[in-house]
Design an enzyme around this catalytic site. Sequence first.
Site, mmCIF file in Angstrom:
data_model
loop_
_atom_site.group_PDB
_atom_site.id
_atom_site.type_symbol
_atom_site.label_atom_id
_atom_site.label_comp_id
_atom_site.label_asym_id
_atom_site.label_seq_id
_atom_site.Cartn_x
_atom_site.Cartn_y
_atom_site.Cartn_z
ATOM 1 N N GLU A 1 -15.739 42.350 39.915
ATOM 2 C CA GLU A 1 -16.722 42.656 40.962
ATOM 3 C C GLU A 1 -16.488 44.032 41.591
ATOM 4 O OE1 GLU A 1 -16.472 39.150 43.528
ATOM 5 O OE2 GLU A 1 -18.010 38.185 42.296
ATOM 6 N N ARG B 1 -16.329 35.276 53.503
ATOM 7 C CA ARG B 1 -16.646 33.850 53.309
ATOM 8 C C ARG B 1 -15.910 32.966 54.317
ATOM 9 N NH1 ARG B 1 -20.840 35.609 50.506
ATOM 10 N NH2 ARG B 1 -20.245 36.758 48.666
ATOM 11 N N ASP C 1 -17.859 29.902 39.603
ATOM 12 C CA ASP C 1 -17.435 30.352 40.932
ATOM 13 C C ASP C 1 -17.600 29.278 42.004
ATOM 14 O OD1 ASP C 1 -16.617 31.853 43.016
ATOM 15 O OD2 ASP C 1 -18.393 33.131 43.132
ATOM 16 N N GLU D 1 -6.719 27.889 41.477
ATOM 17 C CA GLU D 1 -7.301 28.421 42.715
ATOM 18 C C GLU D 1 -8.470 27.531 43.123
ATOM 19 O OE1 GLU D 1 -7.948 32.723 43.119
ATOM 20 O OE2 GLU D 1 -9.882 32.317 44.062
ATOM 21 N N LYS E 1 -6.604 41.038 42.481
ATOM 22 C CA LYS E 1 -7.939 40.928 41.884
ATOM 23 C C LYS E 1 -8.198 42.285 41.242
ATOM 24 C CE LYS E 1 -12.835 40.365 43.187
ATOM 25 N NZ LYS E 1 -13.757 39.896 44.236
ATOM 26 N N GLU F 1 -17.858 28.198 50.983
ATOM 27 C CA GLU F 1 -18.797 29.271 50.622
ATOM 28 C C GLU F 1 -20.098 28.728 50.044
ATOM 29 O OE1 GLU F 1 -17.165 32.148 47.914
ATOM 30 O OE2 GLU F 1 -19.108 33.099 47.580
HETATM 31 C C1 BDP Z 1 -16.842 34.925 45.165
HETATM 32 C C2 BDP Z 1 -17.139 35.424 46.525
HETATM 33 C C3 BDP Z 1 -16.621 36.811 46.785
HETATM 34 C C4 BDP Z 1 -15.169 36.891 46.383
HETATM 35 C C5 BDP Z 1 -15.038 36.475 44.945
HETATM 36 C C6 BDP Z 1 -13.591 36.392 44.472
HETATM 37 O O1 BDP Z 1 -18.524 35.391 46.723
HETATM 38 O O2 BDP Z 1 -16.814 37.088 48.142
HETATM 39 O O3 BDP Z 1 -14.666 38.156 46.586
HETATM 40 O O4 BDP Z 1 -15.550 35.202 44.752
HETATM 41 O O5 BDP Z 1 -13.116 35.283 44.354
HETATM 42 O O6 BDP Z 1 -16.929 33.540 45.230
HETATM 43 O O7 BDP Z 1 -12.963 37.408 44.230
#
Ligand code: BDP
Length: 710
Positions: free
Chosen positions: A303, A180, A377, A399, A299, A405
Amino acid sequence: MTRKHLLAIFSCFLICSKILAADPLASDGDDGYRLWLKYESVSTASVKAEYLKYTTFITQPGKGEILQSASRELQMGLGKLLGKTVNVTNSSGGKTGGIIFRIEPGADTTKPAEGYQVQLSGGNIVISSKSENGILYGTFALLRHMQMQLPIKGLSIASSPKVRYRMLNHWDNPDGTIERGYAGQSLWKWYELPERVDPRYTDYARANASLGINGTVLNNVNASARFMSQEYIAKVAAVANVMRKYGIKTYLSVYFAAPKTLGGLKTSDPLDPQVRAWWKEKVAQIYKEIPDFGGFLVKANSEGEPGPQDYGRTHADGANMLAEAFQPYEGIVVWRAFVYKADPNADRFKAAYEEFVPLDGKFDPKVIVQVKNGPIDFQPREPFSPLFGNMPKTPLGMEFQITQEYLGFATHAVYEAPIFKECLDSDTYVNGAGSTVAKVVDGSLHGYARTLMAGVANTGNSRNWTGHPLAQANWYAFGRLSWDHQLSSEQIAREWIALTLTQNQKASGHITALMLRSREIYVDYNTPIGLSRPWMGVHFAPEPWQNKGSRPDWTAVYYHRADSIGLGFDRTVSGSNALAQYRPQVQQQWHNPDQTPLPYLLWFHHVRWDKKLNTGRTLWEELCTRFYTGADSVMWMQQQWDLAKPGLDLQVYAEVADRLKVQRREAIWWRDAWVLYLQTFAKQPVPTGFEPPKQTLEEVKKSVNVYLIR
Ligand code: BDP
């Protein structure tokens, strides 16, 4: 070679050099590298004369490296502002007319150590603080004051940070790409570190320190285990050596499964003694090389990233294991709350709250849980995350995302201070009225000992650091707000413009207006009335029709829920009931579709196409009005920018003017995509007064597909 040939070559050389010399854009323009630290010659004679009187020497007690950075910056700054060389002494010897650094050890211990005062005292400018960091921040405050050509008479600036950890999060990968990131490749040249340390790292550190940023996480939250190898720790140490001189601590994002993938263990289970020992040893190894290492950012179970839940453990188990490894040191563990499960029946909005609130009080005191400003997000507009206020026993850090993005990358001008402020000023009502998100984050509401504000960086190796020249303002605004969240968006914009673009009053007025409206304009043509668009993909092109993804919440239709009846996500009691995660006073603002403020309407309600809104228009008419006026308002932005031209550097003017043209084209693209797509459900014509899109839905889809292929 004949004389004729020589003459021809010579005249060609003359013509070429004339062309080059005549082109101010290519040779003389401001390339943006200096950011807000330009230190251009003070132009008002009376102000300059005053400054000259108080800058005859700099007194720096001791040889601390941060103090040295402060006096070096002052020498450089004054050299450019006033055209003079100023010597640094270790004592003023009773002289007056200089700048004196005064460290006050053991003074009022209730004041945060990084605070500073800059004032006229005994014929000198005295910069005082309890810490070297504070002296550096005071120095930058003085230089800011002088760059803005403000009077020295009555000089008295006192400031201290409201939040303790003020940091940038870089989403930079070891191969130089940036997740991003839209301003070129990563600043960190891992392949040439540790032997070669790019001088640009120093300028990066100066820029951050000038805002009070005191931490930087160098690598992506989708972390590579490589950063835990000895080879990379040595590279990180070389960068940390630069940051340290500017009071900035270096942090790393970690890959939770590193004990297994890098350490060769059978598991990465946080309760496994071998795993715990591995992390302890790893942290000790890092501190050997980087004695002031800041800590880890994690993290986990988000995801597809590994985490403690892979072993049936909780986020607290994972975070506490790492915190244990940091016990002998000052470092901290920042654990992210950005999580959501692939549950087709769940509302992603509710996920972080559901996973984290039950863990309140279970985290080690060294852990800070880092929460994105909104529950989904980084959307152009989101309600504040319901986690704020609901974990009174766990420090929650903020955060924000500085990189754009979802805000048009580096081509759309969107000033983000209003986004940050909107969230910080939101009232959670957890302890009655006035319990703002800012008070949660700065610790004043729940008495958190450790407080944090992080911004996902928008920097890259573009010459001007951020791609879009106006995006520098977002880095600036984040830094200033992380120091003092009470500053207003306008105050910050005016300051940044004066330091970076122009001190011409008229021009500054036009640019301030442009910046302050830019976010609403973007929202209008991109996601009005509470639409959102966090579907998978590049997060740039309009694709509201996207209905295929490996999980439902990775499609567009999951979020907007358009159907023949209406539009929007019902999050009231008749829907997902995400609203219940907020206090009753907040619920009251948003639970009734007739009273929900329009910016949040479709976040919480599925609204009929023909419903009359409080603007007097139906939903469909209101949407069209927003899409059209939003896209047209980019022309207003262009006008403002043109009106500012006489006060601007030509290179900067041209660069932004061109990007605004692209923004205009893309705003129409967004408008047409939404209008044509939603029309297939609303089945109504574009209201009179607006010209229907020239293209068909199929044509827009095709143009988006072409974009995605590229
Ligand atoms: C989303 C993004 C992704 C990030 C994720 C995050 O699309 O690329 O890895 O957040 O914050 O907004 O971990």
